[in-house]
Write a protein that holds these residues in place. Structure first.
Motif, short mmCIF file in Angstrom:
data_model
loop_
_atom_site.label_atom_id
_atom_site.label_comp_id
_atom_site.label_asym_id
_atom_site.label_seq_id
_atom_site.Cartn_x
_atom_site.Cartn_y
_atom_site.Cartn_z
N ASP A 182 53.94 48.85 12.18
CA ASP A 182 54.49 47.72 12.94
C ASP A 182 53.40 46.74 13.37
N HIS A 183 52.15 47.03 12.99
CA HIS A 183 51.07 46.10 13.32
C HIS A 183 49.94 46.27 12.31
N LYS A 184 49.40 45.17 11.86
CA LYS A 184 48.27 45.18 10.94
C LYS A 184 47.05 44.59 11.64
N TYR A 185 46.02 45.40 11.80
CA TYR A 185 44.80 44.95 12.46
C TYR A 185 43.93 44.17 11.49
N THR A 186 43.41 43.06 11.94
CA THR A 186 42.59 42.19 11.10
C THR A 186 41.12 42.31 11.49
N LEU A 187 40.28 41.62 10.75
CA LEU A 187 38.85 41.60 11.06
C LEU A 187 38.61 40.97 12.43
N ASP A 188 39.43 40.00 12.80
CA ASP A 188 39.33 39.41 14.13
C ASP A 188 39.62 40.45 15.22
N ASP A 189 40.60 41.32 14.97
CA ASP A 189 40.93 42.38 15.93
C ASP A 189 39.76 43.34 16.09
N ILE A 190 39.13 43.70 14.96
CA ILE A 190 37.97 44.59 15.01
C ILE A 190 36.84 43.95 15.80
N ASP A 191 36.60 42.68 15.51
CA ASP A 191 35.52 41.97 16.19
C ASP A 191 35.77 41.87 17.70
N ASP A 192 37.01 41.54 18.07
CA ASP A 192 37.36 41.44 19.49
C ASP A 192 37.26 42.79 20.19
N PHE A 193 37.73 43.84 19.55
CA PHE A 193 37.69 45.18 20.15
C PHE A 193 36.25 45.62 20.38
N CYS A 194 35.40 45.45 19.36
CA CYS A 194 34.00 45.87 19.48
C CYS A 194 33.27 45.03 20.52
N ASN A 195 33.62 43.77 20.64
CA ASN A 195 33.01 42.91 21.64
C ASN A 195 33.36 43.36 23.06
N LYS A 196 34.61 43.82 23.26
CA LYS A 196 35.06 44.24 24.59
C LYS A 196 34.64 45.66 24.95
N TYR A 197 34.68 46.57 23.94
CA TYR A 197 34.53 47.99 24.25
C TYR A 197 33.34 48.67 23.59
N ARG A 198 32.64 47.98 22.68
CA ARG A 198 31.51 48.61 22.01
C ARG A 198 30.23 47.79 22.17
N HIS A 199 30.26 46.82 23.05
CA HIS A 199 29.07 46.05 23.46
C HIS A 199 28.43 45.29 22.31
N SER B 170 28.07 41.66 20.12
CA SER B 170 28.23 40.24 20.42
C SER B 170 29.40 39.67 19.63
N LYS B 171 29.97 38.58 20.13
CA LYS B 171 31.10 37.95 19.48
C LYS B 171 30.71 37.50 18.08
N GLY B 172 31.49 37.93 17.08
CA GLY B 172 31.22 37.55 15.70
C GLY B 172 30.32 38.52 14.96
N GLU B 173 29.71 39.46 15.69
CA GLU B 173 28.76 40.38 15.05
C GLU B 173 29.44 41.25 13.99
N MET B 174 30.60 41.81 14.31
CA MET B 174 31.29 42.68 13.36
C MET B 174 31.79 41.89 12.15
N LYS B 175 32.22 40.66 12.37
CA LYS B 175 32.68 39.84 11.26
C LYS B 175 31.52 39.55 10.31
N ARG B 176 30.37 39.23 10.86
CA ARG B 176 29.20 38.97 10.02
C ARG B 176 28.81 40.23 9.26
N PHE B 177 28.90 41.39 9.94
CA PHE B 177 28.55 42.66 9.30
C PHE B 177 29.44 42.93 8.10
N PHE B 178 30.74 42.77 8.27
CA PHE B 178 31.67 43.07 7.17
C PHE B 178 31.53 42.08 6.02
#
Length: 211
Positions: free
Chosen positions: A33-50, A52-60
């Motif tokens: 019922d929900h599909k998580y996107t790269l934006d969702d991963i980036d936002d989650f890691c920014n809030k809960y895994r310390h 920086s904003k955009g870091e996970m997107k650049r990594f992927f």
């Protein structure tokens, strides 16, 4: 017995093959019922895994660039998720290896083999499973009376649309279209279809029929 309120939701779908009772054999699939996107991963890691904003997107994006480079070279790429490798296909039927050349081989996609640790970490059965709904998904299409009634109710302004048929049949979009299309085929089709804009319209060929 109390109804289970936790666990992963699943739904039942019919297979093309039938059991001894003549009914379609079933298989289970998770309800997505929900599909998580790269934006969702980036936002989650920014809030809960310390991060920086955009870091996970650049990594992927970087990972995709490097992995694709090595896959284009025909190599296997191993990650914590699993390993990726290019798949190739041999065109035609061959028995003599001396006659096979590079022109007989084409790219066939990417093979992914999940790692044992990733399979263990992603185990969705830890809290069990619970059925999403009692009716088997799309099994109603095997009940002629149900489908005929859905067709009858779907007629509006002299034609049937896929969306309207979905409402009355309970079928998903692709299954609804596949069913309607099947009625347009054969020696004695029940429906005729034509397209207006981007919408398929289905008309009944014999208005005096039971549909």
């Amino acid at each position: 017995m109390p109804r289970k309120t936790d666990g992963v939701l699943f739904e039942l779908q019919p297979r093309p093959t039938k059991g001894e009772d003549g009914k379609p054999l079933l298989y289970a699939q998770p309800v997505v019922d929900h599909k998580y996107t790269l934006d969702d991963i980036d936002d989650f890691c920014n809030k809960y895994r310390h991060t920086s904003k955009g870091e996970m997107k650049r990594f992927f994006y970087l990972l995709e660039e490097i992995a694709a480079m090595w896959l284009r070279e025909g190599q296997r790429v191993e990650t914590p998720f699993g390993s990726f490798a290019p798949k190739i296909k041999l065109l035609g039927e061959h028995t003599d290896p001396e006659k096979v050349t590079g022109r007989d081989v084409i790219y066939g996609g990417i093979e992914f083999i999940p790692s044992k640790q990733f399979l263990k970490d992603a185990d969705c059965g830890r809290h069990g499973f619970r059925l999403w709904k009692s009716r088997v998904g799309n099994s109603q299409m095997y009940d002629k009376k149900v489908m005929d009634e859905a067709l009858r109710k779907s007629v509006c302004h002299g034609y049937i649309t896929i969306k309207t048929f979905q409402v009355y049949s309970g079928l998903k979009n692709k299954s609804a279209q596949r069913y309607l299309d099947s009625l347009c085929q054969g020696e004695h089709p029940r429906l005729r279809r034509y397209k207006e804009g981007r919408t398929w319209h289905y008309t009944i060929l014999d208005p005096s029929s039971s549909v």
